[in-house]
Design a protein around this motif. Structure first.
Motif, PDB file in Angstrom:
ATOM      1  N   VAL A 247       0.774  -1.061  -0.200  1.00 47.86           N
ATOM      2  CA  VAL A 247      -0.126   0.121   0.007  1.00 47.86           C
ATOM      3  C   VAL A 247       1.170   1.173   0.134  1.00 47.86           C
ATOM      4  N   ARG A 248       2.110   1.190   0.658  1.00 43.55           N
ATOM      5  CA  ARG A 248       2.798   2.510   0.823  1.00 43.55           C
ATOM      6  C   ARG A 248       3.484   2.508  -0.472  1.00 43.55           C
ATOM      7  N   ARG A 249       3.875   1.705  -1.295  1.00 39.64           N
ATOM      8  CA  ARG A 249       4.466   1.668  -2.437  1.00 39.64           C
ATOM      9  C   ARG A 249       3.669   2.095  -3.667  1.00 39.64           C
ATOM     10  N   PHE A 250       2.271   1.820  -3.509  1.00 38.74           N
ATOM     11  CA  PHE A 250       1.179   1.948  -4.327  1.00 38.74           C
ATOM     12  C   PHE A 250       1.082   3.371  -4.214  1.00 38.74           C
ATOM     13  N   VAL A 251       0.873   4.012  -3.010  1.00 40.87           N
ATOM     14  CA  VAL A 251       0.303   5.564  -2.604  1.00 40.87           C
ATOM     15  C   VAL A 251       1.704   6.314  -3.038  1.00 40.87           C
ATOM     16  N   ASP A 252       3.014   5.851  -3.052  1.00 38.10           N
ATOM     17  CA  ASP A 252       4.122   6.696  -3.326  1.00 38.10           C
ATOM     18  C   ASP A 252       4.038   6.626  -4.956  1.00 38.10           C
TER      19      ASP A 252
ATOM     20  N   SER B  74       3.606   9.992  -7.178  1.00 36.16           N
ATOM     21  CA  SER B  74       4.744  10.492  -8.050  1.00 36.16           C
ATOM     22  C   SER B  74       4.056  10.790  -9.433  1.00 36.16           C
ATOM     23  N   THR B  75       3.035   9.960  -9.839  1.00 37.83           N
ATOM     24  CA  THR B  75       2.559  10.265 -11.317  1.00 37.83           C
ATOM     25  C   THR B  75       1.432  11.187 -11.142  1.00 37.83           C
ATOM     26  N   GLN B  76       0.873  11.804  -9.857  1.00 35.28           N
ATOM     27  CA  GLN B  76       0.109  12.824  -9.701  1.00 35.28           C
ATOM     28  C   GLN B  76      -1.086  12.564 -10.179  1.00 35.28           C
TER      29      GLN B  76
ATOM     30  N   VAL C 201     -10.020   6.933  -8.528  1.00 38.64           N
ATOM     31  CA  VAL C 201      -8.837   7.877  -9.389  1.00 38.64           C
ATOM     32  C   VAL C 201      -9.635   8.562 -10.573  1.00 38.64           C
ATOM     33  N   GLN C 202      -9.233   9.761 -10.397  1.00 45.08           N
ATOM     34  CA  GLN C 202      -9.467  10.639 -11.399  1.00 45.08           C
ATOM     35  C   GLN C 202      -8.423  10.464 -12.646  1.00 45.08           C
ATOM     36  N   GLY C 203      -8.446   9.369 -13.331  1.00 41.54           N
ATOM     37  CA  GLY C 203      -7.483   9.060 -14.262  1.00 41.54           C
ATOM     38  C   GLY C 203      -7.875   9.505 -15.712  1.00 41.54           C
ATOM     39  N   THR C 204      -6.740  10.228 -16.301  1.00 40.37           N
ATOM     40  CA  THR C 204      -6.963  10.475 -17.625  1.00 40.37           C
ATOM     41  C   THR C 204      -5.689  10.122 -18.641  1.00 40.37           C
ATOM     42  N   GLY C 205      -6.091  10.129 -19.812  1.00 43.92           N
ATOM     43  CA  GLY C 205      -4.766   9.794 -20.762  1.00 43.92           C
ATOM     44  C   GLY C 205      -4.214   8.221 -20.474  1.00 43.92           C
ATOM     45  N   ASP C 206      -2.795   8.360 -20.436  1.00 46.18           N
ATOM     46  CA  ASP C 206      -2.320   7.085 -20.090  1.00 46.18           C
ATOM     47  C   ASP C 206      -1.689   6.821 -18.769  1.00 46.18           C
ATOM     48  N   PHE C 207      -2.836   7.281 -17.892  1.00 42.16           N
ATOM     49  CA  PHE C 207      -2.442   7.173 -16.294  1.00 42.16           C
ATOM     50  C   PHE C 207      -2.172   5.812 -15.841  1.00 42.16           C
TER      51      PHE C 207
ATOM     52  N   LEU D  64       1.503   4.549 -14.114  1.00 41.79           N
ATOM     53  CA  LEU D  64       1.182   3.988 -12.807  1.00 41.79           C
ATOM     54  C   LEU D  64       2.104   2.506 -12.869  1.00 41.79           C
ATOM     55  N   ALA D  65       1.714   2.008 -13.937  1.00 35.77           N
ATOM     56  CA  ALA D  65       2.490   0.476 -13.986  1.00 35.77           C
ATOM     57  C   ALA D  65       4.023   0.698 -14.093  1.00 35.77           C
ATOM     58  N   GLU D  66       4.347   1.639 -14.886  1.00 34.12           N
ATOM     59  CA  GLU D  66       5.854   1.828 -14.933  1.00 34.12           C
ATOM     60  C   GLU D  66       6.498   2.420 -13.640  1.00 34.12           C
TER      61      GLU D  66
END
Length: 186
Positions: free
Chosen positions: A7-12, A16-18, A45-51, A55-57
């Motif tokens: 969860v910590r890594r995911f939140v980071d 980071s990807t804003q 999430v309010q995801g747009t484009g290639d979010f 995030l995966a990267e």
């Protein structure tokens, strides 16, 4: 890596990807009430484009992102699923919908410390409203238990003048009243 570290890594990664986000589901109930175990971490999430690719990267190894989004019937929204390798634990990313309450609870979200990291969470009132809605759609007792525990812990701090109009709109007032009546007075 255990679930808390994940969860910590995911939140980071989400910071980071804003990606505008909000921790929901059982972990948001756990924040305000009596914690229970879970096998997932849910986010709106309010995801747009290639979010999702960004995030995966950023997450890198140890996380497997499902390449396609799916429709989730209980919430009535679209989601992406990210699984933690070697574990049944997963992350579900629900896309912010146009639903009035989804939009309102996202605007009302608050910054909180959860497991040592900064994350946005819905208000306790919005957790109650959403969990009641999910419970009525999916007949899920875990959601009614979460509501009962949250109300028992939060008590008079809940703004019932905000909660009841939404429950009336969603047809969950009777369920809310039953849950409130089942909680013994302090």
């Amino acid at each position: 890596m255990n679930e808390v570290e994940a969860v910590r890594r995911f939140v980071d990664a989400i910071h980071s990807t804003q990606i505008p986000h909000m921790l929901v589901g059982s972990l948001s109930s756990n924040y305000y009430a009596i914690p229970r175990s879970t096998r997932d971490a849910d986010f709106v999430v309010q995801g747009t484009g290639d979010f999702i690719q960004r995030l995966a990267e950023h997450l890198g190894e140890g996380f497997n992102v499902a390449p396609q989004m799916s429709f989730e019937t209980i919430t009535g929204t679209y989601r992406y699923v990210i699984r933690m390798a070697g574990s049944p634990f997963k992350f579900e990313l629900f896309l912010l919908s146009d639903d009035d309450h989804d939009q309102t609870r996202f605007k009302r979200r608050r910054n909180a410390k959860y497991e040592g990291c900064e994350v946005f969470v819905p208000s306790p009132e919005d957790v109650v409203i959403t969990k009641l809605r999910w419970s009525s759609r999916g007949k899920r007792t875990k959601d009614t238990d979460d509501v009962r525990n949250l109300i028992a812990v939060q008590g008079d701090r809940i703004d019932w003048d905000y909660v009841y109009p939404w429950c009336e709109k969603h047809g969950t007032t009777k369920l809310l009243d039953e849950i409130r009546a089942s909680i013994p007075p302090i």
